[in-house]
Design a protein around this motif. Structure first.
Motif, PDB file in Angstrom:
ATOM      1  N   UNK A 183       0.834  -1.200   0.000  1.00  0.00           N
ATOM      2  CA  UNK A 183       0.000   0.000   0.000  1.00  0.00           C
ATOM      3  C   UNK A 183       0.865   1.245   0.000  1.00  0.00           C
ATOM      4  N   UNK A 184       0.587   2.145  -0.941  1.00  0.00           N
ATOM      5  CA  UNK A 184       1.325   3.399  -1.032  1.00  0.00           C
ATOM      6  C   UNK A 184       0.403   4.512  -1.483  1.00  0.00           C
ATOM      7  N   UNK A 185       0.670   5.701  -0.965  1.00  0.00           N
ATOM      8  CA  UNK A 185      -0.046   6.901  -1.390  1.00  0.00           C
ATOM      9  C   UNK A 185       0.872   8.087  -1.183  1.00  0.00           C
ATOM     10  N   UNK A 186       0.901   9.017  -2.131  1.00  0.00           N
ATOM     11  CA  UNK A 186       1.772  10.180  -1.966  1.00  0.00           C
ATOM     12  C   UNK A 186       1.236  11.106  -0.873  1.00  0.00           C
ATOM     13  N   UNK A 187       2.118  11.683  -0.073  1.00  0.00           N
ATOM     14  CA  UNK A 187       1.668  12.544   1.021  1.00  0.00           C
ATOM     15  C   UNK A 187       1.139  13.897   0.561  1.00  0.00           C
ATOM     16  N   UNK A 188       1.357  14.276  -0.698  1.00  0.00           N
ATOM     17  CA  UNK A 188       0.932  15.602  -1.143  1.00  0.00           C
ATOM     18  C   UNK A 188      -0.553  15.701  -1.484  1.00  0.00           C
ATOM     19  N   UNK A 189      -1.303  14.609  -1.444  1.00  0.00           N
ATOM     20  CA  UNK A 189      -2.747  14.678  -1.675  1.00  0.00           C
ATOM     21  C   UNK A 189      -3.386  15.304  -0.442  1.00  0.00           C
ATOM     22  N   UNK A 190      -4.239  16.309  -0.657  1.00  0.00           N
ATOM     23  CA  UNK A 190      -4.859  17.014   0.467  1.00  0.00           C
ATOM     24  C   UNK A 190      -5.844  16.109   1.199  1.00  0.00           C
ATOM     25  N   UNK A 191      -6.127  16.460   2.433  1.00  0.00           N
ATOM     26  CA  UNK A 191      -7.069  15.699   3.238  1.00  0.00           C
ATOM     27  C   UNK A 191      -8.446  15.597   2.615  1.00  0.00           C
ATOM     28  N   UNK A 192      -9.034  16.725   2.128  1.00  0.00           N
ATOM     29  CA  UNK A 192     -10.354  16.632   1.489  1.00  0.00           C
ATOM     30  C   UNK A 192     -10.349  15.757   0.229  1.00  0.00           C
ATOM     31  N   UNK A 193      -9.299  15.825  -0.565  1.00  0.00           N
ATOM     32  CA  UNK A 193      -9.219  14.988  -1.762  1.00  0.00           C
ATOM     33  C   UNK A 193      -9.080  13.521  -1.377  1.00  0.00           C
ATOM     34  N   UNK A 194      -8.250  13.235  -0.383  1.00  0.00           N
ATOM     35  CA  UNK A 194      -8.075  11.856   0.082  1.00  0.00           C
ATOM     36  C   UNK A 194      -9.391  11.305   0.610  1.00  0.00           C
ATOM     37  N   UNK A 195     -10.145  12.100   1.360  1.00  0.00           N
ATOM     38  CA  UNK A 195     -11.434  11.657   1.896  1.00  0.00           C
ATOM     39  C   UNK A 195     -12.441  11.389   0.785  1.00  0.00           C
ATOM     40  N   UNK A 196     -12.465  12.249  -0.234  1.00  0.00           N
ATOM     41  CA  UNK A 196     -13.393  12.052  -1.352  1.00  0.00           C
ATOM     42  C   UNK A 196     -13.072  10.777  -2.122  1.00  0.00           C
ATOM     43  N   UNK A 197     -11.792  10.543  -2.390  1.00  0.00           N
ATOM     44  CA  UNK A 197     -11.386   9.345  -3.123  1.00  0.00           C
ATOM     45  C   UNK A 197     -11.670   8.099  -2.290  1.00  0.00           C
ATOM     46  N   UNK A 198     -11.293   8.117  -1.020  1.00  0.00           N
ATOM     47  CA  UNK A 198     -11.503   6.965  -0.148  1.00  0.00           C
ATOM     48  C   UNK A 198     -12.992   6.659  -0.005  1.00  0.00           C
ATOM     49  N   UNK A 199     -13.807   7.693   0.173  1.00  0.00           N
ATOM     50  CA  UNK A 199     -15.242   7.469   0.311  1.00  0.00           C
ATOM     51  C   UNK A 199     -15.859   6.832  -0.918  1.00  0.00           C
ATOM     52  N   UNK A 200     -15.468   7.304  -2.101  1.00  0.00           N
ATOM     53  CA  UNK A 200     -15.994   6.740  -3.335  1.00  0.00           C
ATOM     54  C   UNK A 200     -15.532   5.303  -3.533  1.00  0.00           C
ATOM     55  N   UNK A 201     -14.258   5.053  -3.333  1.00  0.00           N
ATOM     56  CA  UNK A 201     -13.723   3.706  -3.558  1.00  0.00           C
ATOM     57  C   UNK A 201     -14.292   2.694  -2.548  1.00  0.00           C
ATOM     58  N   UNK A 202     -14.446   3.102  -1.294  1.00  0.00           N
ATOM     59  CA  UNK A 202     -14.980   2.178  -0.287  1.00  0.00           C
ATOM     60  C   UNK A 202     -16.457   1.879  -0.567  1.00  0.00           C
TER      61      UNK A 202
END
Length: 158
Positions: A41-60
């Motif tokens: 598992x890897x993810x770049x740290x430069x993704x903002x919190x709101x963007x990470x939450x939106x992506x995670x919510x959609x994928x889950x």
């Protein structure tokens, strides 16, 4: 009449090279990076919190459609990136029990989950992988969130 240059003789080195390339490609597809046959598992740290939450919510939400909402315990190897934290929160929000390093009951169904977030050509490619399902999608990321930029890619194994 005797033919001096047979086409099969001229093509023999090319056929050997093509066969070697095909074998190398097939063997490369058999590689795995973890003991559970999932990518690390890897993810770049430069993704903002709101963007990470939106992506995670959609994928889950898409993952829950495939494996059933809250029906299993998810084993997640998180990192300290905003996406790793957002993914864990989204899984819990959808009713999944999430374990990271601790042992689980032997009766519980545990599904190992891996994720990869890759910045590519002004977008972000997100992938969630389990032993039976793999989901992928491209997102357009802004400072205030992320929106899907492609259709969902879905693969069911075995």
């Amino acid at each position: 009449m005797k033919i001096l240059l047979c086409p099969c003789r001229l093509l023999r080195p090319l056929r050997k090279f093509a066969a070697a390339c095909a074998i190398a490609i097939l063997l490369a597809g058999c590689q795995s990076t973890g003991s559970d046959n999932l990518v690390a598992s890897t993810a770049p740290p430069e993704i903002s919190g709101p963007a990470a939450s939106a992506i995670a919510g959609d994928m889950v939400s898409r993952l829950a459609e495939q494996i059933g909402q809250g029906k299993a315990t998810i084993a997640l190897k998180t990192d300290t990136s905003p996406f790793g934290q957002a993914l864990e929160a989204a899984l819990k929000g959808w009713g999944f029990a999430v374990v990271t390093d601790q042992a689980t009951d032997t009766d519980a169904t545990v599904i190992p989950l891996a994720y990869v977030i890759i910045p590519f050509d002004g977008q972000v490619l997100a992938r969630l992988s389990t032993s039976s399902v793999e989901l992928g999608r491209a997102y357009t990321v802004t400072a205030t969130g992320a929106t899907p930029a492609s259709a969902l890619s879905f693969m069911r194994r075995g």
